[in-house]
Design an enzyme around this catalytic site. Structure first.
Site, short mmCIF file in Angstrom:
data_model
loop_
_atom_site.label_atom_id
_atom_site.label_comp_id
_atom_site.label_asym_id
_atom_site.label_seq_id
_atom_site.Cartn_x
_atom_site.Cartn_y
_atom_site.Cartn_z
CE LYS A 100 2.55 -17.16 -2.55
NZ LYS A 100 2.19 -18.52 -3.05
CG ASP A 103 -0.90 -19.90 -1.66
OD1 ASP A 103 -0.35 -20.01 -0.54
OD2 ASP A 103 -0.41 -20.39 -2.69
CG ASP A 125 -13.15 -7.73 1.62
OD1 ASP A 125 -12.83 -7.01 2.58
OD2 ASP A 125 -13.67 -7.30 0.58
CE1 TYR A 167 -3.40 -2.76 0.57
CE2 TYR A 167 -4.63 -0.74 0.97
CZ TYR A 167 -4.60 -2.09 0.69
OH TYR A 167 -5.78 -2.75 0.52
CG ASP A 221 -7.79 -5.13 1.51
OD1 ASP A 221 -8.78 -4.76 2.19
OD2 ASP A 221 -7.72 -4.98 0.28
C1 IPM Z 1 -10.40 -1.66 3.74
C2 IPM Z 1 -10.64 -1.04 2.40
C3 IPM Z 1 -9.53 -0.05 2.12
C4 IPM Z 1 -8.24 -0.82 2.01
C5 IPM Z 1 -9.72 0.85 0.89
C6 IPM Z 1 -11.01 1.63 0.96
C7 IPM Z 1 -8.56 1.78 0.70
O1 IPM Z 1 -10.75 -2.00 1.42
O2 IPM Z 1 -10.35 -0.93 4.73
O3 IPM Z 1 -10.25 -2.88 3.81
O4 IPM Z 1 -7.92 -1.40 0.97
O5 IPM Z 1 -7.54 -0.87 3.00
MN MN Z 2 -10.69 -4.04 2.15
#
Ligand code: IPM
Ligand code: MN
Length: 368
Positions: free
Chosen positions: A191, A223, A251, A141, A247
């Site tokens: 990794k 992975d 999700d 990032y 990240d």
């Molecule tokens: C999160 C989001 C952010 C990230 C975006 C909005 C920049 O996806 O907080 O997980 O990638 O960190």
């Molecule tokens: Mn995210």
């Protein structure tokens, strides 16, 4: 207790869900005798439209003058031009960097009432209770060089995955400290079969692990972890991962609970205090749902406010040490769910599906 809380709603459903959290914080304030003073400022796409920047200076000033930040979400199709100079996401990235928020805590908790909303079979969800610690201010990032350019042979772009041993060690320590008070198991993801940065990560994990002999340290390739999260999610207790791995995998982990709309997060700039009593002063920590601005449902009043309200609970717990108050919010949500109330994302046909404000009212009511 008195405290200043910066409320940054942002874009899309961000302002809708944070408004519900404020309601709940107010209810907590009057029940327990706390005085929360709120301030706000633009951030994200709307800030780009009005001020030309995703994090205007006046918003940064509001944040720096606060004791904690409750953040909504940023982004939307309106600002998705890949060639744009500034992006809504720059707002949250700048906040993370400015505030030094290197550890992002993402607890994944299963609510028995929502088991049928999960895409996994119920038996796989038994015993699932994990927390993902995502490194938040390094890695892909933020690494430099990060740019795009043109050559005679076409367009090129580069991002850089760079870590210092100190950056790796401090986020792992957060994971170990949490694991100590939980099931004493830590999965460190990397990794290392491919990436040099991951080989350093693994080395440092082993070194830091020696400070925590009571915590079982398991190294897992990222992975493989993606697969194990759906095959055997109950195996995980604390997961620590590099920014981008964290990240993506959080999700994935969030849908185990039935909806991303249920997952809060806390972004911290120091180790969680061993006695549960955070020191005041210094830069504020930031709390936000892990979901985004959900432009497809923004403005319809149907978003699930739970992730934001649970983030407010984390704020009380991690910034102010108000554990009883945080517990009250968490059990209010459990109570409302067990009474059969749902929002659209976790609803069932014929069920009692409410809008954002009605759902928030019920939670605030139970808290107060
Ligand atoms: C999160 C989001 C952010 C990230 C975006 C909005 C920049 O996806 O907080 O997980 O990638 O960190
Ligand atoms: Mn995210």
């Amino acid at each position: 207790m008195k405290a200043k809380i910066a409320i940054l709603g942002g874009d899309g459903i961000g302002p809708e869900v944070t408004a519900e959290s404020m309601k709940v914080l107010e209810a907590i304030g009057s029940r327990y005798g706390h005085e929360f003073e709120y301030s706000t400022g633009p951030v994200g796409g709307n800030a780009i439209d009005d001020f030309g920047e995703a994090l205007p200076a006046k918003t940064e000033a509001v944040v720096l003058a606060s004791d904690a930040v409750l953040f909504g979400a940023v982004g939307g199709p309106k600002w998705d031009d890949p060639a744009a100079k500034t992006r809504p996401e720059d707002g949250i990235l700048a906040l993370r960097k400015t505030l030094g928020l290197f550890a992002n805590l993402r607890p994944v908790k299963i609510y028995p009432e929502l088991i049928n909303a999960s895409p996994l079979r119920p038996e796989r969800l038994e015993g699932v209770d994990m927390i993902i610690v995502r490194e938040l201010t390094g890695g892909l990032y933020f690494g430099k060089p990060k740019k795009r350019w043109e050559t005679s042979r076409g367009r090129r772009a580069v991002d850089t995955l760079k870590y210092t041993e100190q950056e790796i060690a401090r986020v792992l320590r957060v994971g170990f400290e949490l694991a100590k008070n939980r099931r004493k198991r830590l999965h460190s993801l990397d990794k290392m079969n491919v990436l040099e940065s991951s080989r350093l990560w693994r080395e440092v994990a082993i070194e830091v692990g020696q400070e925590y002999p009571d915590v079982e340290l398991i190294h897992m390739l990222a992975d493989n972890a993606a697969m194990q999260l759906v095959m055997r999610p109950a195996e995980f207790d604390v997961i620590v991962a590099e920014n981008m791995f964290g990240d993506i995998l959080s999700d994935e982990a969030s849908v185990l609970t039935g909806s991303m709309g249920m997952l809060p997060s806390a972004s911290l700039s120091s180790l969680p205090p061993a006695d549960g009593k955070p020191k005041r002063g210094g830069k504020p920590a930031l709390y936000e749902p892990i979901h985004g601005s959900a432009p497809d449902i923004a403005g319809q009043g149907i978003a699930n406010p739970c992730a934001s309200i649970l983030s407010a609970a984390m704020l009380l717990r991690w910034s102010f040490g108000l554990h009883e108050e945080a517990d009250a919010i968490e059990s209010a949500i459990e109570g409302v769910l067990s009474e059969g109330y749902r929002t659209m994302d976790i609803g069932v046909p014929g069920g009692n599906t409410l809008g954002t404000t009605e759902f928030g009212d019920l939670i605030a009511g139970r808290v107060g």
